[in-house]
Scaffold this motif. Structure first.
Motif, PDB file in Angstrom:
ATOM      1  N   ARG A 165       0.817  -1.211   0.000  1.00 29.05           N
ATOM      2  CA  ARG A 165       0.000   0.000   0.000  1.00 29.05           C
ATOM      3  C   ARG A 165       0.849   1.260   0.000  1.00 29.05           C
ATOM      4  O   ARG A 165       0.422   2.311  -0.487  1.00 29.05           O
ATOM      5  N   ALA A 191      -8.487   6.813  -1.806  1.00 27.62           N
ATOM      6  CA  ALA A 191      -9.031   5.587  -1.208  1.00 27.62           C
ATOM      7  C   ALA A 191     -10.476   5.787  -0.775  1.00 27.62           C
ATOM      8  O   ALA A 191     -11.331   4.915  -0.969  1.00 27.62           O
ATOM      9  N   ASN A 254      -2.880   3.646  -8.671  1.00 26.79           N
ATOM     10  CA  ASN A 254      -2.427   3.356  -7.315  1.00 26.79           C
ATOM     11  C   ASN A 254      -3.020   2.065  -6.756  1.00 26.79           C
ATOM     12  O   ASN A 254      -2.296   1.121  -6.450  1.00 26.79           O
ATOM     13  N   GLN A 255      -4.355   2.000  -6.631  1.00 32.80           N
ATOM     14  CA  GLN A 255      -4.958   0.836  -5.993  1.00 32.80           C
ATOM     15  C   GLN A 255      -4.755  -0.428  -6.816  1.00 32.80           C
ATOM     16  O   GLN A 255      -4.569  -1.517  -6.270  1.00 32.80           O
ATOM     17  N   THR A 256      -4.765  -0.285  -8.135  1.00 31.13           N
ATOM     18  CA  THR A 256      -4.523  -1.447  -8.989  1.00 31.13           C
ATOM     19  C   THR A 256      -3.141  -2.041  -8.729  1.00 31.13           C
ATOM     20  O   THR A 256      -2.979  -3.268  -8.619  1.00 31.13           O
ATOM     21  N   VAL A 258      -1.289  -1.638  -5.988  1.00 31.82           N
ATOM     22  CA  VAL A 258      -1.309  -2.205  -4.633  1.00 31.82           C
ATOM     23  C   VAL A 258      -1.819  -3.636  -4.677  1.00 31.82           C
ATOM     24  O   VAL A 258      -1.206  -4.566  -4.131  1.00 31.82           O
ATOM     25  N   ASN A 259      -2.965  -3.828  -5.324  1.00 32.20           N
ATOM     26  CA  ASN A 259      -3.569  -5.164  -5.385  1.00 32.20           C
ATOM     27  C   ASN A 259      -2.689  -6.145  -6.147  1.00 32.20           C
ATOM     28  O   ASN A 259      -2.577  -7.321  -5.764  1.00 32.20           O
ATOM     29  N   SER A 402     -12.855  -3.588  -6.793  1.00 34.96           N
ATOM     30  CA  SER A 402     -11.442  -3.883  -6.589  1.00 34.96           C
ATOM     31  C   SER A 402     -11.253  -5.288  -6.054  1.00 34.96           C
ATOM     32  O   SER A 402     -12.081  -5.794  -5.299  1.00 34.96           O
TER      33      SER A 402
END
Length: 433
Positions: A165, A191, A254-256, A258-259, A402
């Motif tokens: 993260r 987020a 960003n979140q993509t 992270v995952n 997500s």
């Protein structure tokens, strides 16, 4: 569909189609159960499934690889512009709906068709293409090693909170030309925006304010960063267009990432045979990355396209203005395109994790470089890394959009730390002028 899956919300009745819809919202969503839900939907409805994405808000989920390709390629039938959305035009989407920060119109490439899309995509693609890959790799490695050093003395860590993260945030904000403190504020705002909750609208406004201040600063003081590259591109994007394209890039990137990092590490920790093949040189980190993109795409569902005319599509009667959602995870698992045993072929990149057609994600190459370097660095520095809890206790975040782990607790005893101080990551790898 006869009954809803037990991990989703209740089935609702669509007044337009007269069919029962499956709710893709609510606290009952569970990432482990979603694949089974998609298959249940496919059996009951075929390639295109009636769903509800919020109370009273119905849509179609496209779960077939073939139909999803058509959906992404045929802009004359399926527009990206949410101003075509009939529920929005008819005032049936509440102004405070947590969906609007995700699907509300913005002057950005994600919400444009035709020439307008090509103009903005040219600017974004050129800015991304100008990133120096060697410098980006060095920046990611430096940031990764700095994070590893920060928790190496504890012998344990949560690789979601402590690593996956934090790393993309440091790298992406650097690429945009954002300082660390502002970067942390931006990540928090993003987020909360994509959480599709009651705080999403306020978070979206905060995100916009942060980026507007960044744009004003880069107008005054041009730098070697993506924001400056967009501001000075021959496409002549307005400040508003730059702002909203930065939103799209940051939210999507960003979140993509992270995952992608966390799920790849999960596979390597939970699949000893795969990890052995990796360390033995039979498979590469890229093979692990592609396995994740097939089985656990970081974005499992992506909004949206809007029908521009009445049509028969995937066995369903689609009406002008209907919303259609890209079921990326379900389409990747389509039995028509997977091998007979259901396992993706190593090296096969025909998955739809990055979308398809004119709107295929333009940032997939830097995202892969960041993820590959992040995974490779931690495996090198923590060679005896192991999961600290049973795999069955790992939990996915509960989101219809997500696909990511809530936590990834690990332990280790023999960190191989850098002999010299970790060099600070570069603030902003070179972008074009």
């Amino acid at each position: 569909m006869s009954t809803p899956h037990p991990t989703t919300g209740p089935a609702t009745h669509c007044p337009v189609t007269g069919t029962s819809t499956t709710a893709l919202y609510g606290p009952g969503l569970d990432g482990d159960a979603m694949p089974a839900l998609y298959e249940e939907m496919r059996r009951a409805h075929g390639p295109v499934v009636p769903v509800s994405i919020a109370p009273g808000i119905d849509a179609w989920l496209v779960v077939s690889h073939r139909e999803l390709l058509r959906l992404t390629r045929e802009e004359q039938d399926f527009s990206h512009d949410p101003r075509h959305w009939s529920l929005l035009r008819e005032g049936r989407v509440p102004a405070d709906s947590p969906l609007l920060p995700l699907v509300g119109w913005r002057p950005a490439l994600l919400f444009a068709d035709g020439q307008q899309h090509r103009r903005m995509r040219a600017a974004v693609s050129d800015a991304l293409a100008g990133i120096n890959g060697h410098e980006l790799r060095r920046s990611v490695r430096g940031a990764a090693e700095e994070l590893i050093v920060s928790f190496a003395g504890h012998g344990e860590a949560d690789l979601v909170a402590d690593y996956a993260r934090r790393l993309p945030m440091q790298v992406i904000t650097g690429l945009l030309g954002v300082d660390d403190r502002t970067g942390r504020e931006l990540v928090e705002a993003v987020a909360r925006t994509v959480a599709a909750s009651s705080v999403s609208a306020d978070a979206s406004r905060r995100m916009g304010a942060i980026l507007l201040a960044l744009i004003e600063e880069k107008r005054r003081h041009r730098g070697d960063d993506i924001t400056s590259a967009l501001l000075h591109h021959p496409a002549r994007l307005t400040d508003e267009e730059v702002l909203h394209n930065l939103v799209v890039m940051f939210v999507a990137g960003n979140q993509t990432t992270v995952n992608w990092i966390a799920t790849t590490l999960r596979i390597l920790l939970c699949d000893p045979a795969f990890r052995s093949s990796l360390t033995g040189g039979h498979l590469s980190v890229d093979d692990a990355l592609d396995l994740v993109l097939w089985r656990f795409p970081p974005t499992q569902n992506f909004p949206a396209r809007y029908a521009t005319r009445d049509m028969r599509f995937g066995g369903q009667d689609i009406r002008t203005g209907d919303m259609l959602i890209l079921g990326l995870a379900a389409a990747n698992a389509d039995p028509e395109i997977l091998p007979g045993d259901g396992a993706p072929v190593v090296g096969n990149r025909s998955h739809l994790a990055f979308g398809a057609g004119p709107h295929t994600c333009p940032a997939q190459d830097p995202a892969r470089l960041i993820t590959r370097t992040a995974v490779d660095t931690i495996l090198h520095r923590l060679p005896d890394l192991e999961l600290a809890i049973p795999e069955s206790e790992l939990e996915w975040i509960k989101s219809p959009w997500s696909k990511g782990l809530g936590a990834l607790p690990v332990r280790f005893s023999d960190p191989q730390l850098p002999q010299s101080p970790v060099p600070p990551p570069l603030a902003s790898p070179t972008a074009p002028h």
